[in-house]
Write an enzyme that holds these catalytic residues in place. Structure first.
Site, PDB file in Angstrom:
ATOM      1  N   LYS A 192      25.491  40.606  38.709  1.00  0.00           N
ATOM      2  CA  LYS A 192      26.103  41.168  37.493  1.00  0.00           C
ATOM      3  C   LYS A 192      27.039  40.130  36.889  1.00  0.00           C
ATOM      4  O   LYS A 192      28.120  39.853  37.415  1.00  0.00           O
ATOM      5  CB  LYS A 192      26.907  42.437  37.793  1.00  0.00           C
ATOM      6  CG  LYS A 192      27.273  43.146  36.490  1.00  0.00           C
ATOM      7  CD  LYS A 192      28.478  44.051  36.586  1.00  0.00           C
ATOM      8  CE  LYS A 192      29.783  43.395  36.267  1.00  0.00           C
ATOM      9  NZ  LYS A 192      29.912  42.845  34.896  1.00  0.00           N
ATOM     10  N   GLY A 245      36.675  36.618  40.452  1.00  0.00           N
ATOM     11  CA  GLY A 245      37.345  37.266  39.336  1.00  0.00           C
ATOM     12  C   GLY A 245      38.813  37.458  39.657  1.00  0.00           C
ATOM     13  O   GLY A 245      39.383  36.752  40.500  1.00  0.00           O
ATOM     14  N   GLY A 250      39.356  42.257  42.583  1.00  0.00           N
ATOM     15  CA  GLY A 250      38.979  41.913  43.964  1.00  0.00           C
ATOM     16  C   GLY A 250      39.440  42.981  44.940  1.00  0.00           C
ATOM     17  O   GLY A 250      38.694  43.390  45.842  1.00  0.00           O
ATOM     18  N   GLU A 267      36.657  35.290  45.632  1.00  0.00           N
ATOM     19  CA  GLU A 267      37.296  34.097  45.054  1.00  0.00           C
ATOM     20  C   GLU A 267      38.160  34.601  43.910  1.00  0.00           C
ATOM     21  O   GLU A 267      37.630  35.039  42.882  1.00  0.00           O
ATOM     22  CB  GLU A 267      36.237  33.128  44.517  1.00  0.00           C
ATOM     23  CG  GLU A 267      35.338  32.536  45.576  1.00  0.00           C
ATOM     24  CD  GLU A 267      36.051  31.544  46.473  1.00  0.00           C
ATOM     25  OE1 GLU A 267      37.145  31.076  46.101  1.00  0.00           O
ATOM     26  OE2 GLU A 267      35.536  31.268  47.560  1.00  0.00           O
ATOM     27  N   CYS A 301      40.692  29.287  37.529  1.00  0.00           N
ATOM     28  CA  CYS A 301      41.388  29.697  38.753  1.00  0.00           C
ATOM     29  C   CYS A 301      42.180  28.533  39.326  1.00  0.00           C
ATOM     30  O   CYS A 301      43.222  28.719  39.930  1.00  0.00           O
ATOM     31  CB  CYS A 301      40.382  30.206  39.772  1.00  0.00           C
ATOM     32  SG  CYS A 301      39.107  29.008  40.157  1.00  0.00           S
ATOM     33  N   GLU A 401      49.504  34.517  37.110  1.00  0.00           N
ATOM     34  CA  GLU A 401      48.451  33.707  36.521  1.00  0.00           C
ATOM     35  C   GLU A 401      48.454  33.946  35.012  1.00  0.00           C
ATOM     36  O   GLU A 401      48.056  35.013  34.562  1.00  0.00           O
ATOM     37  CB  GLU A 401      47.121  34.154  37.140  1.00  0.00           C
ATOM     38  CG  GLU A 401      46.022  33.169  36.974  1.00  0.00           C
ATOM     39  CD  GLU A 401      44.730  33.652  37.607  1.00  0.00           C
ATOM     40  OE1 GLU A 401      44.450  34.868  37.592  1.00  0.00           O
ATOM     41  OE2 GLU A 401      43.976  32.797  38.109  1.00  0.00           O
TER      42      GLU A 401
HETATM   43  P1  NAD Z   1      37.628  40.216  36.183  1.00  0.00           P
HETATM   44  O1  NAD Z   1      38.142  40.491  37.542  1.00  0.00           O
HETATM   45  O2  NAD Z   1      38.179  40.983  35.058  1.00  0.00           O
HETATM   46  O3  NAD Z   1      36.044  40.410  36.108  1.00  0.00           O
HETATM   47  C1  NAD Z   1      35.171  39.695  36.964  1.00  0.00           C
HETATM   48  C2  NAD Z   1      33.871  40.459  37.097  1.00  0.00           C
HETATM   49  O4  NAD Z   1      34.121  41.699  37.761  1.00  0.00           O
HETATM   50  C3  NAD Z   1      33.201  40.819  35.776  1.00  0.00           C
HETATM   51  O5  NAD Z   1      31.806  40.695  35.936  1.00  0.00           O
HETATM   52  C4  NAD Z   1      33.606  42.265  35.590  1.00  0.00           C
HETATM   53  O6  NAD Z   1      32.706  43.001  34.780  1.00  0.00           O
HETATM   54  C5  NAD Z   1      33.558  42.767  37.015  1.00  0.00           C
HETATM   55  N1  NAD Z   1      34.357  43.971  37.280  1.00  0.00           N
HETATM   56  C6  NAD Z   1      35.413  44.458  36.582  1.00  0.00           C
HETATM   57  N2  NAD Z   1      35.858  45.594  37.148  1.00  0.00           N
HETATM   58  C7  NAD Z   1      35.083  45.833  38.234  1.00  0.00           C
HETATM   59  C8  NAD Z   1      35.050  46.847  39.236  1.00  0.00           C
HETATM   60  N3  NAD Z   1      35.923  47.843  39.252  1.00  0.00           N
HETATM   61  N4  NAD Z   1      34.106  46.762  40.207  1.00  0.00           N
HETATM   62  C9  NAD Z   1      33.238  45.743  40.242  1.00  0.00           C
HETATM   63  N5  NAD Z   1      33.203  44.770  39.311  1.00  0.00           N
HETATM   64  C10 NAD Z   1      34.121  44.790  38.324  1.00  0.00           C
HETATM   65  O7  NAD Z   1      37.848  38.637  36.012  1.00  0.00           O
HETATM   66  P2  NAD Z   1      37.596  37.777  34.721  1.00  0.00           P
HETATM   67  O8  NAD Z   1      38.666  38.135  33.722  1.00  0.00           O
HETATM   68  O9  NAD Z   1      36.171  37.834  34.329  1.00  0.00           O
HETATM   69  O10 NAD Z   1      37.879  36.297  35.296  1.00  0.00           O
HETATM   70  C11 NAD Z   1      39.150  35.767  35.382  1.00  0.00           C
HETATM   71  C12 NAD Z   1      39.680  35.853  36.799  1.00  0.00           C
HETATM   72  O11 NAD Z   1      38.771  35.232  37.700  1.00  0.00           O
HETATM   73  C13 NAD Z   1      40.978  35.094  36.978  1.00  0.00           C
HETATM   74  O12 NAD Z   1      41.878  35.859  37.739  1.00  0.00           O
HETATM   75  C14 NAD Z   1      40.563  33.853  37.748  1.00  0.00           C
HETATM   76  O13 NAD Z   1      41.573  33.241  38.497  1.00  0.00           O
HETATM   77  C15 NAD Z   1      39.454  34.355  38.581  1.00  0.00           C
HETATM   78  N6  NAD Z   1      38.585  33.248  39.011  1.00  0.00           N
HETATM   79  C16 NAD Z   1      38.637  32.823  40.319  1.00  0.00           C
HETATM   80  C17 NAD Z   1      37.876  31.750  40.739  1.00  0.00           C
HETATM   81  C18 NAD Z   1      37.907  31.264  42.168  1.00  0.00           C
HETATM   82  O14 NAD Z   1      36.987  30.591  42.564  1.00  0.00           O
HETATM   83  N7  NAD Z   1      38.920  31.599  42.947  1.00  0.00           N
HETATM   84  C19 NAD Z   1      37.038  31.113  39.840  1.00  0.00           C
HETATM   85  C20 NAD Z   1      36.998  31.572  38.524  1.00  0.00           C
HETATM   86  C21 NAD Z   1      37.775  32.660  38.129  1.00  0.00           C
END
Ligand code: NAD
Length: 508
Positions: A192, A245, A250, A267, A301, A401
């Site tokens: 997804k 995310g 998470g 992650e 991130c 962040e």
């Molecule tokens: P997000 O957590 O809002 O969304 C990430 C994904 O999760 C999307 O596909 C979203 O649709 C899905 N999602 C949302 N709610 C959910 C739920 N309840 N259950 C399951 N899936 C769900 O993150 P974002 O805004 O897309 O990305 C930014 C974040 O990602 C930042 O916090 C960043 O630090 C982190 N990030 C981490 C790394 C790493 O490797 N550590 C890399 C890139 C981004």
């Protein structure tokens, strides 16, 4: 006058029609049963650039069922490592042949500069090649010293059905940090992508079919976290969830997965420090700091969003960073000269600005930027390169962040003080140190609570070198050999040689 480097609208023609993204379930492209769709507006140009099927629970469940069947009948998991590697290598070649097409969509949906998007898509091909190499090295362990009548082997087996949930900031790169490794292990997957950036994942689906991946091995469901992501995290037929995310989502994924105790790899976010000592190569350090904070408009991130500078050099070093910041090319993502593009959504832009305003109110000073960036010919979704000084460790801007082009500056006097500031954080993704003294660097590397420590560099990464976070930056590791191991289950096989087992039941 702001005195920044701004690249105005280049006038590059946008695609004539939006990209149409559909679900891929059991080898078939399909729309949602209820016909729902969502549209993605380009952050820089404000026009619809993709139209995606918006999935619900039925699509998520159908995709899980397809992945479960494909795993259980062994159409992929029973192939040799050599056969799996052959498919992954073909995918890598196809990605390279499609870099232009994929990079354009990545740029239009995410707002990142086209030159960077090209680098990410072609770099991702290397991740697929590396995972293909690993597919041929899968092996377990043996125990030949348990006594002459015993032999044990530890087998590694694919964990099963994996849900792969990805964010919008590096849509194709992060997918490629996960999917080829899961496939190399022999798993089947339901992917997804973020609802904001679905298209390159769908394009990859086309390439997987072309490369000959059996139907049902990779399924793609488009849509939002609720209900699609949540279903992928909780369904009993899924064995593992790998998620990149935000830390908040998470946590909710870990909670959703707990009912069936499936494995979770996370992650998450970071608030990554770089510590600068007076004996460092300050020219390189300043350049790396500027790269670390503005790369991907800070929506990264690994953003080096807080620097901790020795008091003796703090003023000069900050001035150097401000001067370099003025030279970074912000503007039209479609111009190849652009280094920093647009903010992903207006809501996210407002969140970045709110952090800067709150810091100002609490007594911090804005040495550069601190507001919306006007790019001639484009919309308002850009933010100025921003440097905030006189920050104290308790301010939100120093702890949370921000996920924007915003650098905070803190100061220190001793290594211990610097390490205390580094570790006074909920996150632990990465950390960096700049010094010409090897002892300083090594002591820092040992003391920093982070999944990755860079010395005299920032954000250098390789498929071979594993990546992940400690504390609230995540669980588990990606890429490298450890990244493959995440997708494997371990089975111990204990064998007796000859009829040497003593009866347990005593004769009466
Ligand atoms: P997000 O957590 O809002 O969304 C990430 C994904 O999760 C999307 O596909 C979203 O649709 C899905 N999602 C949302 N709610 C959910 C739920 N309840 N259950 C399951 N899936 C769900 O993150 P974002 O805004 O897309 O990305 C930014 C974040 O990602 C930042 O916090 C960043 O630090 C982190 N990030 C981490 C790394 C790493 O490797 N550590 C890399 C890139 C981004």
């Amino acid at each position: 006058m702001l005195d920044l480097t701004i690249i105005p609208a280049s006038g590059t023609a946008l695609p004539a029609a939006p990209f149409q993204a559909r679900h891929l379930i059991d080898g078939q492209w399909c729309d949602s049963a209820d016909g729902a769709v969502s549209e993605r507006l380009s952050p820089s140009h404000g026009v619809v650039v993709s139209r995606a099927a918006k999935g619900g629970k039925p699509e998520a469940e159908a995709a899980i069922a397809a992945a479960r069947k494909a795993f259980d009948d062994g159409r992929w998991s029973h192939l040799s490592g050599k056969a799996r590697a052959a498919v992954l290598l073909k995918v890598a070649d196809l990605i390279e042949a499609n870099v232009e097409r994929m990079a354009l969509l990545e740029t239009l949906e995410s707002g990142k500069p086209i030159a960077q998007a090209r680098g990410e898509v072609s770099g991702a091909a290397d991740l697929w090649r590396y995972a293909a190499a690993l597919a041929r090295t899968l092996h377990g362990d043996s125990h030949n010293s348990l006594g002459e009548d015993m032999l044990a082997v530890v087998l590694k087996e694919p964990i099963g059905v994996v849900s792969v949930i990805t964010p919008w900031n590096f849509p194709f790169w992060i997918l490629s940090q996960k999917l080829p490794f899961a496939l190399a292990a022999g798993c089947t997957c339901v992917v997804k992508p973020s609802e904001l950036t679905p298209s390159t994942t769908v394009m990859l689906g086309e390439l997987l079919i072309e490369a000959g991946l059996p139907a049902g091995v990779v399924n793609i469901v488009l849509g939002y976290g609720q209900p699609v992501g949540a279903t992928l995290a909780s369904d009993a037929r899924v064995d593992m969830v790998t998620f990149t995310g935000s830390t908040a989502v998470g946590r909710s994924i870990a909670a959703a997965a707990s009912a069936t105790l499936k494995k979770v790899a996370l992650e998450l976010g970071g608030k990554n420090p770089q510590v600068i000592f007076p004996d460092a190569d300050l020219e390189s350090a300043a350049d790396a700091v500027v790269f670390g904070v503005y790369f991907n408009v800070g929506q990264c991130c690994n953003s080096g969003s807080r620097i901790i500078v020795h008091e003796d050099i703090a003023e000069d070093f900050t001035a150097r960073v401000v001067e370099l910041s003025r030279k970074v090319a912000f503007g039209d993502p479609l111009d190849p000269a652009t280094q920093v593009g647009a903010i992903v959504t207006p809501e996210h832009g407002a969140k970045i600005d709110a952090y800067v305003s709150a810091a100002r109110t609490s007594g911090a000073r804005v040495a550069l930027g601190g507001g919306v960036l006007q790019v001639p010919g484009l919309g308002p979704q850009f933010y100025q390169p921003t440097v905030v000084t006189h920050v104290t460790p308790d301010m939100a801007i120093a702890r949370e962040e921000v996920f924007g082009p915003v650098l905070t500056v803190l100061t220190f006097r001793t290594l211990d003080e610097a390490l205390a500031l580094v570790n006074d954080a909920d996150y632990g993704l990465s950390a960096g140190v700049w010094s010409e003294n090897i002892h300083t660097c090594l002591a820092f590397a040992r003391g920093a609570q982070a999944g990755t420590v860079w010395t005299n560099t920032w954000m250098d990464g390789f498929p071979e070198v594993t990546f992940g976070g400690v504390k609230q930056s995540g669980l588990g590791r990606e890429i490298g050999r450890y990244g493959l191991d995440e997708f494997m289950e371990i089975k111990s096989l204990v064998m007796r040689i000859g009829r040497t087992r003593e009866p347990w039941v005593r004769p009466r």
